[in-house]
Design a protein around this motif. Structure first.
Motif, short mmCIF file in Angstrom:
data_model
loop_
_atom_site.label_atom_id
_atom_site.label_comp_id
_atom_site.label_asym_id
_atom_site.label_seq_id
_atom_site.Cartn_x
_atom_site.Cartn_y
_atom_site.Cartn_z
N TRP A 191 -6.96 0.11 5.77
CA TRP A 191 -6.26 -0.63 4.72
C TRP A 191 -4.77 -0.35 4.80
N PRO A 192 -3.96 -1.27 4.33
CA PRO A 192 -2.51 -1.05 4.33
C PRO A 192 -2.14 0.25 3.62
N HIS A 193 -1.10 0.90 4.13
CA HIS A 193 -0.63 2.15 3.54
C HIS A 193 0.15 1.83 2.27
N ARG A 194 -0.51 2.02 1.14
CA ARG A 194 0.12 1.75 -0.16
C ARG A 194 0.28 3.07 -0.90
N GLU A 195 1.45 3.29 -1.44
CA GLU A 195 1.71 4.43 -2.30
C GLU A 195 2.44 3.96 -3.54
N ARG A 196 2.34 4.75 -4.59
CA ARG A 196 3.00 4.37 -5.83
C ARG A 196 4.51 4.19 -5.63
N ARG A 197 5.12 5.02 -4.78
CA ARG A 197 6.56 4.90 -4.56
C ARG A 197 6.91 3.55 -3.94
N ASP A 198 5.95 2.95 -3.22
CA ASP A 198 6.20 1.64 -2.62
C ASP A 198 6.06 0.52 -3.64
N LEU A 199 5.42 0.80 -4.76
CA LEU A 199 5.07 -0.25 -5.71
C LEU A 199 5.88 -0.23 -6.99
N ASP A 200 6.43 0.91 -7.35
CA ASP A 200 7.08 1.02 -8.66
C ASP A 200 8.17 -0.03 -8.86
N ALA A 201 9.03 -0.22 -7.86
CA ALA A 201 10.11 -1.20 -8.01
C ALA A 201 9.55 -2.62 -8.14
N TYR A 202 8.50 -2.91 -7.40
CA TYR A 202 7.90 -4.25 -7.48
C TYR A 202 7.25 -4.46 -8.85
N PHE A 203 6.49 -3.47 -9.30
CA PHE A 203 5.88 -3.59 -10.63
C PHE A 203 6.95 -3.73 -11.71
N GLY A 204 8.04 -2.97 -11.55
CA GLY A 204 9.11 -3.07 -12.53
C GLY A 204 9.75 -4.44 -12.56
N ALA A 205 9.96 -5.03 -11.38
CA ALA A 205 10.56 -6.37 -11.31
C ALA A 205 9.63 -7.41 -11.93
N TRP A 206 8.34 -7.29 -11.65
CA TRP A 206 7.38 -8.25 -12.22
C TRP A 206 7.30 -8.12 -13.74
N ARG A 207 7.23 -6.89 -14.21
CA ARG A 207 7.13 -6.69 -15.66
C ARG A 207 8.37 -7.22 -16.38
N ALA A 208 9.55 -6.94 -15.80
CA ALA A 208 10.79 -7.36 -16.45
C ALA A 208 10.89 -8.88 -16.56
N ARG A 209 10.42 -9.58 -15.53
CA ARG A 209 10.55 -11.04 -15.53
C ARG A 209 9.33 -11.76 -16.10
N HIS A 210 8.13 -11.23 -15.84
CA HIS A 210 6.91 -11.98 -16.17
C HIS A 210 5.98 -11.25 -17.14
N GLY A 211 6.29 -9.98 -17.45
CA GLY A 211 5.44 -9.25 -18.38
C GLY A 211 4.11 -8.85 -17.80
N GLU A 212 3.98 -8.84 -16.47
CA GLU A 212 2.73 -8.49 -15.81
C GLU A 212 3.04 -7.98 -14.41
N THR A 213 2.03 -7.45 -13.73
CA THR A 213 2.21 -6.93 -12.37
C THR A 213 1.28 -7.66 -11.41
N ALA A 214 1.56 -7.53 -10.12
CA ALA A 214 0.74 -8.20 -9.10
C ALA A 214 0.77 -7.40 -7.81
N MET A 215 -0.30 -7.51 -7.04
CA MET A 215 -0.36 -6.92 -5.70
C MET A 215 -0.96 -7.93 -4.74
N SER A 216 -0.74 -7.71 -3.46
CA SER A 216 -1.22 -8.65 -2.45
C SER A 216 -2.28 -8.01 -1.56
N LEU A 217 -3.25 -8.83 -1.15
CA LEU A 217 -4.28 -8.45 -0.20
C LEU A 217 -4.46 -9.61 0.77
N THR A 218 -5.13 -9.33 1.89
CA THR A 218 -5.45 -10.41 2.81
C THR A 218 -6.91 -10.32 3.22
#
Length: 470
Positions: A191-218
């Protein structure tokens, strides 16, 4: 010291369109590579994400100051760059910095494989052609065996690469080795190497603009269709798919560890195999993995039972690649779909309670002004929740590029421009006209008097300007 640091040159602050949409995701490709290299004898592998760092202002190139800092901290032996057309100018400066420090530099992705000389000229030593996991692991093994230097003679035995071999003239000649077979069983990859440090900025951007978070899979790689404007430099025309339960295992892990509010399946074509979709949806429900998700689908692959199954599994939005409201333009694009199928697909999704997203494109060769209005009318009939509207631009290595290469006029924002049927101003006004049309319909649906008035005033202005322009 790291053996390998992977990175890219995409800076969100330099992409006004995406900064406005603000739906960023970490690059899965780099995360897959990190996971694979760590599992295969190179645990000292990591990646650096440029997305939320500010680009350096002075000179427009050279990369961010943060990149120099990470090189000093991580001290990698090898730098691996993911190359994309729009990031090439910034990549040039980042590569120059790595080369000046005596580091080995490789690159991969759709852009380097089409612009070999441009990347070799900027200092890239080896370019990975196609799928990267096996090739990059072999390149790293080669470097380690040769005390972190290239043996240009034996390097030619590595499949799936290109390099500029030194010669007596000093300019070198490009060597492109035999192709490497694609990975048949995708579930053999970690599986892709995911860590919280890789996601915090993305989650923060999503929450600030859309009030929710998202992740991607294939769930798959590749697409067997032949749309003329689509680049297939990495996966070709193949379509390979994971087993449904393997995808659900990863989905449950992501839900438990990161708890995203929704998931984006990044597959080029999720709905291509009805039997697989039904198995996947049935297993999602049976295993208690129902999660809000969205995806891309082909309208002609849809039927009532499929969209109902997707809805039960959590699908709340499907993007349809409509592109044009003119059938002859769709045929020129080799879309292999009809307007009737697009509209029927929209009806099926709406009937199942799934939002419609639409990709639309203006300016493809053969399109006339009435065809632009036909695209506007198709969007009216589909009434999508989200519309992604773009102006056609060719990418090297596509049929579209081959068709217009004698009319290429330059680059704009990292994208090639070509001599189009009408002036750039017309396409700018056409986009504004369509956005005003969409805005008016949305305002009427929401009952906002202010937005109704604003868009009702804008629309006739753009419509008149569109009619007057050539």
């Amino acid at each position: 010291m790291l053996d390998l640091l992977l990175t890219h040159a995409y800076f969100l602050a330099g992409d006004p369109h995406e900064a406005q949409i603000m739906r960023p995701f970490p690059p899965l490709g780099l995360q897959y590579l990190v996971a694979y290299l760590r599992q295969n004898e190179f645990p000292a592998t990591d990646w650096w994400d440029a997305t939320f760092h500010p680009p350096r202002r002075q000179g427009g190139e050279g990369g961010p100051d943060a990149f120099a800092d990470v090189l000093a901290d991580a001290n990698p032996r090898v730098l691996g760059f993911y190359g994309h057309t729009i990031t090439r100018p910034v990549t040039r400066g980042m590569v120059a910095l790595a080369v000046a420090q005596g580091r080995r530099v490789v690159a991969g992705g759709p852009d380097p494989s089409q612009y070999l000389d441009a990347y070799f000229d900027m200092g890239v030593e080896v370019i990975v052609i196609g799928e990267g996991e096996h090739t990059l692991a072999e390149l790293m093994t080669h470097l380690r065996a040769n005390d972190w230097a290239w043996d240009w003679d034996t390097l030619a035995d590595v499949a799936g690469i290109a390099f500029r071999a030194p010669d007596a003239s000093g300019s070198g000649s490009v060597v492109r080795t035999k192709g490497r077979p694609l990975i048949k069983k995708l579930d053999t990859l970690p599986w892709p190497h995911r860590e919280r440090r890789d996601l915090d900025a993305y989650f923060g951007a999503w929450r600030a603009r859309h009030g929710e978070t998202a992740m991607s899979l294939t769930t798959s790689r590749g697409c067997p269709y032949h749309c003329t404007w689509c680049s297939k430099q990495v996966y070709g025309d193949t379509f390979r798919r994971r087993e449904p339960d393997a995808v659900i295992d990863e989905l449950l892990h992501v839900k438990e560890r990161f708890a995203p509010d929704q998931v984006w399946f990044v597959d080029d074509m999720f709905t291509i195999n009805r039997a697989w979709v039904h198995r996947f949806c049935d297993r999602v429900v049976a295993r208690g993995a129902v999660t809000p998700f969205y995806l891309i689908g082909r309208p002609e692959t849809l039927d009532e039972s499929m969209v109902a199954a997707l809805r039960r599994a959590g699908c709340y939005r499907m993007y349809l690649s409509a592109e044009s409201g003119a059938q002859h333009v769709l045929d020129a694009m080799r879309k292999e779909t009809s307007l009737a199928q697009i509209e029927r697909g929209g009806d099926l999704l709406r009937g199942a309670g799934i939002e419609i997203g639409v990709f639309a494109m203006l300016g493809y060769p053969g399109e006339e002004k009435p065809d632009i209005l036909a695209t506007r009318d198709l969007l009216r009939r589909l009434d999508p929740a989200v519309t992604l509207l773009s102006v056609a631009h060719p990418m090297k290595g596509t049929q579209f590029y081959d068709q217009v290469q004698d009319r290429i006029t330059g680059e704009s924002g990292g994208r090639l421009t070509f001599e189009m049927r009408y002036s750039p101003r017309l396409y700018e006004v056409a986009q504004r006209m369509i956005w005003a049309d969409i805005g008016l319909r949305k305002a009427i649906q929401s009952g906002s008097p202010r937005e109704i008035l604003r868009n009702a005033m804008r629309w006739p202005v753009y419509r008149a300007a569109f009619a007057a322009l050539e």
